[in-house]
Design an enzyme around this catalytic site. Structure first.
Site, PDB file in Angstrom:
ATOM      1  N   CYS A 150       0.816  -1.228   0.000  1.00 43.07           N
ATOM      2  CA  CYS A 150       0.000   0.000   0.000  1.00 43.07           C
ATOM      3  C   CYS A 150       0.852   1.283   0.000  1.00 43.07           C
ATOM      4  O   CYS A 150       0.550   2.246  -0.716  1.00 43.07           O
ATOM      5  CB  CYS A 150      -0.946  -0.007   1.182  1.00 43.07           C
ATOM      6  SG  CYS A 150      -0.302  -0.842   2.642  1.00 43.07           S
ATOM      7  N   HIS A 243      -2.561   6.153   4.541  1.00 43.51           N
ATOM      8  CA  HIS A 243      -1.140   6.252   4.877  1.00 43.51           C
ATOM      9  C   HIS A 243      -0.601   7.606   4.388  1.00 43.51           C
ATOM     10  O   HIS A 243      -0.728   7.947   3.212  1.00 43.51           O
ATOM     11  CB  HIS A 243      -0.323   5.162   4.181  1.00 43.51           C
ATOM     12  CG  HIS A 243      -0.606   3.761   4.649  1.00 43.51           C
ATOM     13  ND1 HIS A 243      -1.409   3.455   5.725  1.00 43.51           N
ATOM     14  CD2 HIS A 243      -0.148   2.563   4.178  1.00 43.51           C
ATOM     15  CE1 HIS A 243      -1.446   2.128   5.887  1.00 43.51           C
ATOM     16  NE2 HIS A 243      -0.691   1.576   4.959  1.00 43.51           N
ATOM     17  N   ASN A 331      -4.895   3.214   1.930  1.00 48.48           N
ATOM     18  CA  ASN A 331      -4.170   1.942   1.890  1.00 48.48           C
ATOM     19  C   ASN A 331      -5.010   0.783   1.371  1.00 48.48           C
ATOM     20  O   ASN A 331      -4.501  -0.105   0.691  1.00 48.48           O
ATOM     21  CB  ASN A 331      -3.622   1.604   3.283  1.00 48.48           C
ATOM     22  CG  ASN A 331      -4.669   1.683   4.371  1.00 48.48           C
ATOM     23  OD1 ASN A 331      -5.202   2.772   4.626  1.00 48.48           O
ATOM     24  ND2 ASN A 331      -4.992   0.583   4.997  1.00 48.48           N
TER      25      ASN A 331
HETATM   26  N1  LIG Z   1      -4.570  -4.019   4.847  1.00 43.68           N
HETATM   27  C1  LIG Z   1      -4.046  -3.317   3.870  1.00 43.68           C
HETATM   28  O1  LIG Z   1      -4.082  -2.067   3.834  1.00 43.68           O
HETATM   29  C2  LIG Z   1      -3.375  -4.024   2.717  1.00 43.68           C
HETATM   30  C3  LIG Z   1      -2.944  -3.255   1.641  1.00 43.68           C
HETATM   31  C4  LIG Z   1      -2.331  -3.890   0.556  1.00 43.68           C
HETATM   32  C5  LIG Z   1      -2.187  -5.267   0.558  1.00 43.68           C
HETATM   33  N2  LIG Z   1      -2.611  -5.990   1.626  1.00 43.68           N
HETATM   34  C6  LIG Z   1      -2.465  -7.469   1.536  1.00 43.68           C
HETATM   35  O2  LIG Z   1      -3.768  -7.997   1.306  1.00 43.68           O
HETATM   36  C7  LIG Z   1      -3.876  -9.314   1.881  1.00 43.68           C
HETATM   37  C8  LIG Z   1      -5.063  -9.329   2.841  1.00 43.68           C
HETATM   38  O3  LIG Z   1      -4.804  -8.404   3.889  1.00 43.68           O
HETATM   39  P1  LIG Z   1      -5.909  -7.920   4.909  1.00 43.68           P
HETATM   40  O4  LIG Z   1      -5.369  -6.686   5.513  1.00 43.68           O
HETATM   41  O5  LIG Z   1      -7.253  -7.901   4.284  1.00 43.68           O
HETATM   42  O6  LIG Z   1      -5.856  -9.118   5.997  1.00 43.68           O
HETATM   43  P2  LIG Z   1      -7.038  -9.733   6.908  1.00 43.68           P
HETATM   44  O7  LIG Z   1      -8.000  -8.688   7.300  1.00 43.68           O
HETATM   45  O8  LIG Z   1      -6.336 -10.492   7.968  1.00 43.68           O
HETATM   46  O9  LIG Z   1      -7.789 -10.754   5.952  1.00 43.68           O
HETATM   47  C9  LIG Z   1      -7.209 -11.914   5.463  1.00 43.68           C
HETATM   48  C10 LIG Z   1      -8.329 -12.884   5.075  1.00 43.68           C
HETATM   49  O10 LIG Z   1      -7.750 -14.000   4.394  1.00 43.68           O
HETATM   50  C11 LIG Z   1      -8.563 -15.102   4.696  1.00 43.68           C
HETATM   51  N3  LIG Z   1      -7.869 -16.360   4.434  1.00 43.68           N
HETATM   52  C12 LIG Z   1      -6.805 -16.897   5.095  1.00 43.68           C
HETATM   53  N4  LIG Z   1      -6.470 -18.072   4.524  1.00 43.68           N
HETATM   54  C13 LIG Z   1      -7.327 -18.292   3.499  1.00 43.68           C
HETATM   55  C14 LIG Z   1      -7.498 -19.313   2.532  1.00 43.68           C
HETATM   56  N5  LIG Z   1      -6.686 -20.384   2.506  1.00 43.68           N
HETATM   57  N6  LIG Z   1      -8.492 -19.202   1.607  1.00 43.68           N
HETATM   58  C15 LIG Z   1      -9.312 -18.140   1.619  1.00 43.68           C
HETATM   59  N7  LIG Z   1      -9.197 -17.124   2.511  1.00 43.68           N
HETATM   60  C16 LIG Z   1      -8.214 -17.202   3.432  1.00 43.68           C
HETATM   61  C17 LIG Z   1      -8.943 -14.933   6.136  1.00 43.68           C
HETATM   62  O11 LIG Z   1     -10.166 -15.600   6.309  1.00 43.68           O
HETATM   63  P3  LIG Z   1     -10.789 -16.087   7.712  1.00 43.68           P
HETATM   64  O12 LIG Z   1     -10.936 -14.868   8.566  1.00 43.68           O
HETATM   65  O13 LIG Z   1     -12.083 -16.687   7.319  1.00 43.68           O
HETATM   66  O14 LIG Z   1      -9.857 -17.100   8.303  1.00 43.68           O
HETATM   67  C18 LIG Z   1      -9.103 -13.407   6.254  1.00 43.68           C
HETATM   68  O15 LIG Z   1     -10.455 -13.029   6.123  1.00 43.68           O
HETATM   69  C19 LIG Z   1      -2.516  -9.583   2.547  1.00 43.68           C
HETATM   70  O16 LIG Z   1      -1.724 -10.315   1.656  1.00 43.68           O
HETATM   71  C20 LIG Z   1      -1.955  -8.184   2.775  1.00 43.68           C
HETATM   72  O17 LIG Z   1      -0.566  -8.196   2.824  1.00 43.68           O
HETATM   73  C21 LIG Z   1      -3.220  -5.414   2.698  1.00 43.68           C
END
Ligand SMILES: NC(=O)c1ccc[n+]([C@@H]2O[C@H](COP(=O)([O-])OP(=O)(O)OC[C@H]3O[C@@H](n4cnc5c(N)ncnc54)[C@H](OP(=O)(O)O)[C@@H]3O)[C@@H](O)[C@H]2O)c1
Length: 362
Positions: A150, A243, A331
């Site tokens: 991000c 951010h 972000n």
């Molecule tokens: N947050 C940001 O600002 C941001 C920005 C850019 C990129 N990212 C990237 O985006 C991705 C997601 O981040 P996030 O912030 O959204 O994290 P998050 O809120 O922790 O969400 C991750 C989700 O992935 C799911 N998950 C885990 N294993 C899985 C599987 N095998 N199959 C399907 N779903 C699965 C989880 O589901 P359950 O809850 O059902 O277990 C959870 O809902 C990461 O790679 C992160 O690095 C995040």
């Protein structure tokens, strides 16, 4: 199936923070059908309304839909052609590779494949031309495209319009990153309330290498990444979304300040393409002495579908050889789900999803 019929889509990790932003953006998207909601272990079986955490309500037509566990094979069998990835890095990598192998077009937010030489790391306004090269090579059935982390997404968009004018020798960045950058449930409240944490694991390294890859000269040619040093500090602050980045460029050239402002204001390289989530213009340049601010500027971007997709720049000070400014990026939107959706729209506009479209028709 006509060219206009939406492609069947899925959100992988629909219960998470980025996943919910995907669902918000895809519920009524003109090119991609309402997504299948694919869950991880915690949210499987729950409805979207059960897991929803964003400020605005969940899309009405999907609120009662249950999240399901689906393997790449299951996704392909169920007719899904475009998968939007919002799964934690580590878990995401092998799953995305398998989805691509099974013929899906995958647009990922995870870090696993960002530095793979055969996988585009894309911010359409900065290096969209890499998809043109991919088209020229002729793609096999599956496709995998990543967006940067991000902080990098905001940084490269802010730098791209002025890069050639400045001929940077070094870029220094200090970030003030929102809590939601850590996903749900995020940073423990007692660690961050009344506090700033000057450490985000792997973040500085990611910004350095991803920015150098995206901003390399002639990105469509397969040229090596930039060698320009990026010197980065990242800190977590107690802000929900958005951010803020303090950027200092040590310039090799001496353009007039007006030329820099003109370059930012006139920058709109996607103006001629039909990309529903592209903001026009992608940069909002503010003259006030106290902008950008997360609370006031994180939703910059128009039309309505592109809210949160523009990067806001302000506090520009040009004291050669140093150009200093602040940039603000949402972000989860430009830096996350919105960036991926825009990547998918660009791929569609280059004909890279035609294979997926033919399969829907077959
Ligand atoms: N947050 C940001 O600002 C941001 C920005 C850019 C990129 N990212 C990237 O985006 C991705 C997601 O981040 P996030 O912030 O959204 O994290 P998050 O809120 O922790 O969400 C991750 C989700 O992935 C799911 N998950 C885990 N294993 C899985 C599987 N095998 N199959 C399907 N779903 C699965 C989880 O589901 P359950 O809850 O059902 O277990 C959870 O809902 C990461 O790679 C992160 O690095 C995040």
């Amino acid at each position: 199936v006509t060219r206009e019929s939406p492609l069947p889509s899925a959100v992988l990790g629909a219960g998470g923070y980025i996943g919910q932003h995907f669902v918000r953006l895809l519920a009524d998207h003109p090119l991609f059908g309402p997504p299948r909601l694919v869950a991880g272990p915690k949210s499987a079986g729950k409805t979207l309304a059960d897991v929803w955490q964003l400020e605005e309500p969940p899309p009405a037509e999907l609120a009662e839909t249950r999240l399901v566990r689906l393997s790449p094979a299951g996704l392909a069998r169920s007719g899904v052609r475009v998968a939007f990835g919002a799964i934690p890095s580590g878990t995401a990598g092998p799953l995305e590779t398998e989805c691509r192998r099974r013929g899906l077009a995958v647009f990922s937010n995870a870090a696993d494949h960002r530095m793979d030489r055969d996988v585009p790391l894309l911010v359409p306004e900065a290096n969209g031309v890499v998809l043109e090269r991919l088209r020229a090579r002729g793609s096999d059935r599956g496709l995998l495209v990543t967006n940067p982390n991000c902080t990098t997404a905001g940084l490269v968009l802010a730098l791209k319009p002025v890069w050639e004018l400045l001929g940077p020798k070094t870029v220094h960045v200090a970030s003030y990153q929102a809590l939601s950058g850590a996903g749900f449930p995020g940073v423990p409240s007692l660690s961050i309330a009344d506090n700033v944490v000057p450490f985000i694991r792997e973040e500085e390294e990611k910004v350095e290498r991803e920015a150098r890859r995206i901003l390399r000269p002639d990105p469509g040619s397969g040229a090596a990444d930039l060698v320009t040093p990026f010197v980065v500090h990242c800190a977590r602050v107690s802000v929900r979304e958005g951010h803020l980045e303090a950027v200092t460029v040590e310039a090799g050239a001496r353009p007039r300040q007006q030329a820099l402002a003109d370059a930012w204001r006139s920058f709109d390289p996607l103006a001629d393409r039909y990309l529903p989530t592209a903001p026009h213009p992608p940069i909002s340049l503010r003259a006030e002495e106290d902008r950008p601010q997360p609370l006031r500027d994180r939703w910059a971007g128009s039309p309505t579908r592109a809210r949160g997709m523009a990067v806001t720049i302000g506090r520009v000070r040009w004291t050669p050889p140093y150009l200093r400014f602040f940039a603000l990026v949402h972000n989860a939107v430009r830096g996350g789900a919105g960036g991926s959706v825009l990547n998918a729209e660009l791929a569609e506009s280059y004909g890279l999803l035609d294979g997926a479209r033919r399969e829907v028709g077959s």
